[in-house]
Write a protein that holds these residues in place. Structure first.
Motif, PDB file in Angstrom:
ATOM      1  N   LYS A   1     -71.799   4.053 -43.439  1.00 56.57           N
ATOM      2  CA  LYS A   1     -71.070   3.139 -43.331  1.00 56.57           C
ATOM      3  C   LYS A   1     -71.798   1.601 -43.513  1.00 56.57           C
ATOM      4  N   LEU A   2     -72.913   1.724 -42.913  1.00 58.84           N
ATOM      5  CA  LEU A   2     -74.009   0.402 -43.163  1.00 58.84           C
ATOM      6  C   LEU A   2     -74.049   0.495 -44.478  1.00 58.84           C
ATOM      7  N   LEU A   3     -74.243   1.524 -45.267  1.00 59.66           N
ATOM      8  CA  LEU A   3     -75.054   1.475 -46.576  1.00 59.66           C
ATOM      9  C   LEU A   3     -73.924   0.789 -47.504  1.00 59.66           C
ATOM     10  N   PHE A   4     -72.718   0.564 -47.267  1.00 59.23           N
ATOM     11  CA  PHE A   4     -71.684   0.107 -48.067  1.00 59.23           C
ATOM     12  C   PHE A   4     -70.993  -1.228 -47.415  1.00 59.23           C
ATOM     13  N   VAL A   5     -70.915  -1.342 -46.203  1.00 57.92           N
ATOM     14  CA  VAL A   5     -70.575  -2.390 -45.497  1.00 57.92           C
ATOM     15  C   VAL A   5     -71.555  -3.558 -44.879  1.00 57.92           C
ATOM     16  N   HIS A   6     -72.938  -3.047 -44.623  1.00 56.60           N
ATOM     17  CA  HIS A   6     -73.999  -3.983 -44.288  1.00 56.60           C
ATOM     18  C   HIS A   6     -75.169  -3.586 -44.516  1.00 56.60           C
ATOM     19  N   PRO A   7     -75.402  -3.244 -45.883  1.00 56.24           N
ATOM     20  CA  PRO A   7     -76.626  -2.700 -46.432  1.00 56.24           C
ATOM     21  C   PRO A   7     -77.794  -3.676 -45.857  1.00 56.24           C
TER      22      PRO A   7
END
Length: 244
Positions: free
Chosen positions: A40-46
């Motif tokens: 999720k963080l890879l694409f929302v909050h890298p």
């Protein structure tokens, strides 16, 4: 000299049970830590995933290199399972008949051989981008809190994101066709590169965005130089083996 960090915590190693294995599996899908949280963080909050991993929140994030190996293996598996390399089948059949039936200067033969080698060594050619992107990101952005090793971690997360895109796009090969699928993968990867880089390095000003553009062209220029050099070595070896 005494190591500056003292660890006083006592750890208890429990036996592996079915219950514990099931709980470990569930932890991978925890929305606040583990695999799903990392993706999720890879694409929302890298930018957040990098800051967490390089600081106090590392326990929440899947190890970058472990995720890289896992995502690459899965993307290769999906690639072959979905049949995106079907266009190589005809060449591979002809290749088995031997180099003597082709002309050494035949560009179609050389092109097909390079495609075959690229798919056979896909993970190697993908991972080559990490140190190349890392060194130019280190030189261009010159952010003091990130050393080169940490830039390798950052680029590993970036490649993991590309692998996820490939895993999603490759199965659409049968729906949209080969060329639209590759074009879609290219544009999504391009968008992700700029989004990931801007978020990680917090480049909001025009000059900083231009650095991202510079990073894209310079790193890819040297990446493809290295890529074709290594491909040339593989091609030369395959052709020599076929002639012999």
């Amino acid at each position: 000299m005494k190591y500056p960090i003292e660890v006083n915590e006592k750890r208890t190693i429990n036996r592996i049970t079915l219950k514990q294995s099931f709980l470990d599996l569930l932890n991978a899908f925890n929305v606040e830590r583990g695999l799903i949280y990392t993706l999720k963080l890879l694409f929302v909050h890298p930018g957040k995933i990098v800051r967490l991993y390089l600081a106090e929140g590392r326990y929440k994030i899947v190890n970058a290199f472990r995720l890289l190996i896992l995502s690459t293996a899965l993307s290769v598996f999906v690639m072959y399972l979905s049949g995106v390399d079907d266009f190589l089948l005809e060449f591979e059949k002809g290749f088995n008949e031997g180099f003597r039936d082709t002309q050494q200067g035949d560009s179609e033969y050389i092109g097909g051989l390079m495609q075959k080698i690229f798919f056979d060594q896909y993970n190697l050619f993908l991972w080559i981008a990490i140190p190349i992107y890392g060194i130019f990101a280190y030189l261009i952005f010159k952010i003091k809190q990130y050393n080169y090793a940490e830039h390798l971690v950052i680029q590993s997360f970036y490649i993991c994101g590309l692998n996820v895109i490939a895993i999603v796009i490759f199965p659409l090969h049968h729906i949209m066709g080969q060329d639209p699928m590759f074009y879609s993968a290219f544009f999504l990867s391009l968008i992700y590169f700029f989004y990931f880089t801007i978020k990680v390095f917090e480049t909001k000003k025009f000059g900083a965005i231009m650095k991202t553009v510079l990073l894209f062209f310079v790193s890819n220029f040297f990446y493809f130089l290295v890529l074709f050099f290594i491909l040339g070595i593989f091609v030369g070896y395959e052709m020599a083996a076929a002639k012999g």
